[in-house]
Design an enzyme around this catalytic site. Structure first.
Site, PDB file in Angstrom:
ATOM      1  N   TYR A 459       0.880  -1.176   0.000  1.00 29.00           N
ATOM      2  CA  TYR A 459       0.000   0.000   0.000  1.00 29.00           C
ATOM      3  C   TYR A 459       0.916   1.224   0.000  1.00 29.00           C
ATOM      4  O   TYR A 459       0.948   2.014   0.933  1.00 29.00           O
ATOM      5  CB  TYR A 459      -0.927  -0.007   1.224  1.00 29.00           C
TER       6      TYR A 459
HETATM    7  P1  FDA Z   1       3.526  -2.773 -10.391  1.00 25.33           P
HETATM    8  O1  FDA Z   1       3.835  -3.355 -11.726  1.00 25.33           O
HETATM    9  O2  FDA Z   1       3.118  -1.347 -10.328  1.00 25.33           O
HETATM   10  O3  FDA Z   1       4.749  -3.050  -9.413  1.00 25.33           O
HETATM   11  C1  FDA Z   1       4.799  -2.655  -8.061  1.00 25.33           C
HETATM   12  C2  FDA Z   1       6.266  -2.511  -7.626  1.00 25.33           C
HETATM   13  O4  FDA Z   1       6.981  -3.729  -7.843  1.00 25.33           O
HETATM   14  C3  FDA Z   1       7.027  -1.451  -8.424  1.00 25.33           C
HETATM   15  O5  FDA Z   1       8.040  -0.907  -7.608  1.00 25.33           O
HETATM   16  C4  FDA Z   1       7.647  -2.268  -9.541  1.00 25.33           C
HETATM   17  O6  FDA Z   1       8.787  -1.628 -10.116  1.00 25.33           O
HETATM   18  C5  FDA Z   1       8.000  -3.559  -8.833  1.00 25.33           C
HETATM   19  N1  FDA Z   1       7.944  -4.734  -9.725  1.00 25.33           N
HETATM   20  C6  FDA Z   1       6.911  -5.098 -10.525  1.00 25.33           C
HETATM   21  N2  FDA Z   1       7.215  -6.233 -11.165  1.00 25.33           N
HETATM   22  C7  FDA Z   1       8.445  -6.608 -10.768  1.00 25.33           C
HETATM   23  C8  FDA Z   1       9.288  -7.704 -11.111  1.00 25.33           C
HETATM   24  N3  FDA Z   1       8.894  -8.620 -11.979  1.00 25.33           N
HETATM   25  N4  FDA Z   1      10.522  -7.771 -10.536  1.00 25.33           N
HETATM   26  C9  FDA Z   1      10.930  -6.816  -9.655  1.00 25.33           C
HETATM   27  N5  FDA Z   1      10.164  -5.763  -9.296  1.00 25.33           N
HETATM   28  C10 FDA Z   1       8.932  -5.661  -9.851  1.00 25.33           C
HETATM   29  N6  FDA Z   1      -2.515  -5.921  -2.167  1.00 25.33           N
HETATM   30  C11 FDA Z   1      -2.780  -6.993  -1.371  1.00 25.33           C
HETATM   31  O7  FDA Z   1      -1.901  -7.460  -0.652  1.00 25.33           O
HETATM   32  N7  FDA Z   1      -4.017  -7.572  -1.400  1.00 25.33           N
HETATM   33  C12 FDA Z   1      -5.011  -7.131  -2.210  1.00 25.33           C
HETATM   34  O8  FDA Z   1      -6.109  -7.695  -2.212  1.00 25.33           O
HETATM   35  C13 FDA Z   1      -4.742  -6.004  -3.044  1.00 25.33           C
HETATM   36  N8  FDA Z   1      -5.707  -5.498  -3.869  1.00 25.33           N
HETATM   37  C14 FDA Z   1      -5.419  -4.426  -4.690  1.00 25.33           C
HETATM   38  C15 FDA Z   1      -6.410  -3.923  -5.553  1.00 25.33           C
HETATM   39  C16 FDA Z   1      -6.136  -2.837  -6.392  1.00 25.33           C
HETATM   40  C17 FDA Z   1      -7.219  -2.316  -7.317  1.00 25.33           C
HETATM   41  C18 FDA Z   1      -4.863  -2.234  -6.362  1.00 25.33           C
HETATM   42  C19 FDA Z   1      -4.550  -1.045  -7.247  1.00 25.33           C
HETATM   43  C20 FDA Z   1      -3.873  -2.731  -5.510  1.00 25.33           C
HETATM   44  C21 FDA Z   1      -4.138  -3.819  -4.668  1.00 25.33           C
HETATM   45  N9  FDA Z   1      -3.172  -4.327  -3.797  1.00 25.33           N
HETATM   46  C22 FDA Z   1      -3.468  -5.414  -3.000  1.00 25.33           C
HETATM   47  C23 FDA Z   1      -1.828  -3.740  -3.758  1.00 25.33           C
HETATM   48  C24 FDA Z   1      -0.858  -4.528  -4.650  1.00 25.33           C
HETATM   49  O9  FDA Z   1      -0.447  -5.688  -3.964  1.00 25.33           O
HETATM   50  C25 FDA Z   1       0.391  -3.694  -4.990  1.00 25.33           C
HETATM   51  O10 FDA Z   1       0.012  -2.516  -5.646  1.00 25.33           O
HETATM   52  C26 FDA Z   1       1.377  -4.506  -5.838  1.00 25.33           C
HETATM   53  O11 FDA Z   1       2.665  -3.976  -5.702  1.00 25.33           O
HETATM   54  C27 FDA Z   1       0.965  -4.521  -7.283  1.00 25.33           C
HETATM   55  O12 FDA Z   1       1.789  -5.328  -8.065  1.00 25.33           O
HETATM   56  P2  FDA Z   1       1.804  -5.048  -9.656  1.00 25.33           P
HETATM   57  O13 FDA Z   1       2.749  -5.990 -10.282  1.00 25.33           O
HETATM   58  O14 FDA Z   1       0.410  -4.989 -10.157  1.00 25.33           O
HETATM   59  O15 FDA Z   1       2.330  -3.545  -9.675  1.00 25.33           O
END
Ligand code: FDA
Length: 519
Positions: A459
């Site tokens: 978050y």
């Molecule tokens: P994103 O791609 O934006 O990455 C997030 C971070 O990780 C960034 O710093 C990125 O550079 C890095 N990163 C991404 N991929 C990587 C990789 N392959 N290797 C290294 N670093 C990498 N959380 C939770 O615990 N339970 C929940 O139910 C929810 N629900 C939820 C709903 C909605 C609508 C949102 C917007 C967010 C959540 N979250 C959540 C929060 C979510 O866990 C958090 O935003 C994650 O970091 C999202 O991962 P993404 O890969 O989608 O994001």
């Protein structure tokens, strides 16, 4: 940061050269010279519209790279290191502060949209999941093989596993099974030197760090190996709404805080608290008690009667279904929808600007303080603010604080997520909403965890403090937010980072800095 436009051109040349005569580069490298594809790829997974301004306020990447093979990731790392350009890795793009695609320095985005294979092996109850897969794809592929296997991760089906597991990740089975990161048994990572490492070759310390120590810090995760969990064929779900227009919800929420620690670990309970308009225009507080119970209603009802009779739960409030149907429900689809909706990667068409913060609670919040929260919710337009209380305990109490970088285990009663939303892109609204959020957060200080005040890295909240843009951030500065996210694990994360990436190549505003970069 002393970068000249040449670095940009040099980077593009270096990256293109690595393709030789291959034509596939047109499916991998996107620059502003082709503005329509560049923009549509950039915007494809942006969730928080605050970072999606069409204007020039938000810094944009020099290039977006959508690798088809591991060698494309290696080339992107080598070329950006050589030419002094930062890298932001993006999987699902759900970072609350847009850190996977916004940076205040010249940077490129490595978007893992093409790395999303999910291979489930029901005999060993494991799965290999590529980092660009979204949670919905993981749940879908598991359900394809078995209706009694599952994975304990987040609710929203478009969250990417790359970022989500890098920060811990939790969902409706947390009290039974802990975090998603607790169930990762192997991984593939490309480090700063371009080496492809697995658990064995990266070693246990680095493997520990990537399971909760934050994304974009230790390298690019390409895939995770998951240990799946067993679920009963029938689970029960309820959503019960009570409003202050009809009854004393303060007392109810107050009582819930005492009931939480007595709930069976098969039960996860969350309260959504916001405002509601009555038919005669009166505004009240609306609380929705949402639960997943890993069993049938016949077992659930007596348990609720014993631990939380004040809710007055009845049989008709509850629905029995399979676990995968509950996934649909919590992802806000009808339970009879085709499972195919979980594969849909289309970003939500809603334009929503938001700011979120988190807290951890160890002692029940007194009624008077709950009323202080309600008073503040009334200050925002109806249904534009939301507070969530999510129950901890159960399995979370049994896993040691140092078993992963995520420290909020035994002693935590519940987690709070505060959210505020707005739909109009004007500076006044955004300023006033963010100020409102900061005031609510400071009001809550005396009722939540202290020294350090805990926060959840998934978050993301940049108000907690940020690294210096040039990468030289000292221990004291970084530990302000580091201790909130990681508690006592912060020091070990620093040691791991110092060993694997001493020049701090992989970084962002809140990545753990290595000792060697301290000033
Ligand atoms: P994103 O791609 O934006 O990455 C997030 C971070 O990780 C960034 O710093 C990125 O550079 C890095 N990163 C991404 N991929 C990587 C990789 N392959 N290797 C290294 N670093 C990498 N959380 C939770 O615990 N339970 C929940 O139910 C929810 N629900 C939820 C709903 C909605 C609508 C949102 C917007 C967010 C959540 N979250 C959540 C929060 C979510 O866990 C958090 O935003 C994650 O970091 C999202 O991962 P993404 O890969 O989608 O994001």
């Amino acid at each position: 940061s002393g970068i000249s436009p040449h670095n940009h051109e040099d980077f593009i040349r270096c990256f293109s050269d690595s393709f030789g005569n291959s034509k596939s580069i047109s499916r991998v490298l996107y620059t502003k010279s082709n503005p329509s594809t560049y923009t549509s790829i950039l915007q494809s997974t942006i969730r928080n519209s605050r970072y999606n301004y069409a204007s020039t306020i938000i810094p944009k990447p020099l290039a977006i790279i959508t690798p088809l093979k591991k060698s494309h990731i290696q080339a992107a790392i080598t070329c950006s290191r050589k030419h002094g350009i930062q890298v932001r890795v993006r999987s699902g793009g759900h970072d609350y502060e847009g850190l996977s695609y916004v940076a205040g320095v010249p940077f490129v985005v490595i978007d893992l949209v093409n790395f999303r294979r999910v291979i489930v092996d029901e005999t060993t109850k494991t799965a290999w999941v590529e980092a660009g897969a979204q949670l919905g794809e993981v749940y879908y592929r598991i359900a394809e093989k078995s209706r009694t296997l599952a994975f304990p991760a987040g609710l929203c089906h478009t969250v990417g596993v790359g970022g989500h597991f890098s920060g811990g990740g939790y969902g409706m089975m947390m009290r039974k099974h802990g975090l998603a990161a607790d169930h990762i048994i192997d991984a593939q990572l490309i480090d700063v030197k371009g080496r492809i490492l697995d658990r064995k070759s990266m070693g246990e310390d680095l493997f520990w760090a990537i399971r909760g120590g934050g994304g974009n810090t230790f390298g690019v995760v390409i895939a995770w190996k998951l240990s799946l969990v067993q679920v009963p064929p029938t689970v029960s779900v309820f959503n019960v709404t009570r409003t202050s227009l009809e009854q004393n919800v303060t007392k109810l929420v107050h009582r819930w805080q005492y009931a939480v620690s007595k709930f069976h670990e098969d039960l996860f309970s969350r309260i959504y608290i916001g405002t509601v308009n009555s038919t005669n225009g009166e505004i009240g507080i609306r609380t929705t008690f949402t639960s997943l119970f890993l069993g049938g209603v016949d077992r659930l009802l007596p348990m609720m009667q014993e631990t939380f009779p004040e809710l007055g739960l009845t049989k008709k409030d509850c629905t029995e279904m399979s676990w995968i149907e509950s996934v649909l429900l919590f992802a806000e689809f009808p339970t009879n929808a085709s499972l195919d909706v979980l594969l849909d990667r289309t970003n939500s068409p809603l334009i929503i600007y938001f700011k979120v913060k988190s807290d951890y609670v160890k002692e029940p919040i007194p009624e008077i303080a709950l009323e202080g929260i309600w008073k503040r919710l009334y200050q925002v337009d109806v249904q534009r603010s939301l507070v969530q209380f999510s129950s901890y305990g159960g399995r979370m109490n049994e896993i040691s604080e140092s078993s992963t970088p995520f420290p909020h285990r035994a002693g935590t009663q519940f987690q709070i997520q505060y959210s505020v939303f707005w739909v109009k892109d004007d500076i006044e609204t955004s300023k006033s909403r963010i100020t409102w959020m900061r005031r609510l957060y400071s009001y809550m200080a005396s009722y939540v965890s202290k020294n350090p005040r805990g926060a959840y890295i998934n978050y993301r909240d940049l108000d907690l403090g940020v690294n210096n843009l040039n990468g030289s951030t000292n221990y004291k500065q970084a530990s302000i937010w580091g201790a909130k996210y990681f508690g006592r694990n912060f020091d070990k994360l620093v040691r791991v980072m110092t060993a694997v990436d001493p020049d701090n190549f992989f970084r962002n505003e809140q990545s753990v800095p290595p000792i060697s970069s301290w000033v």
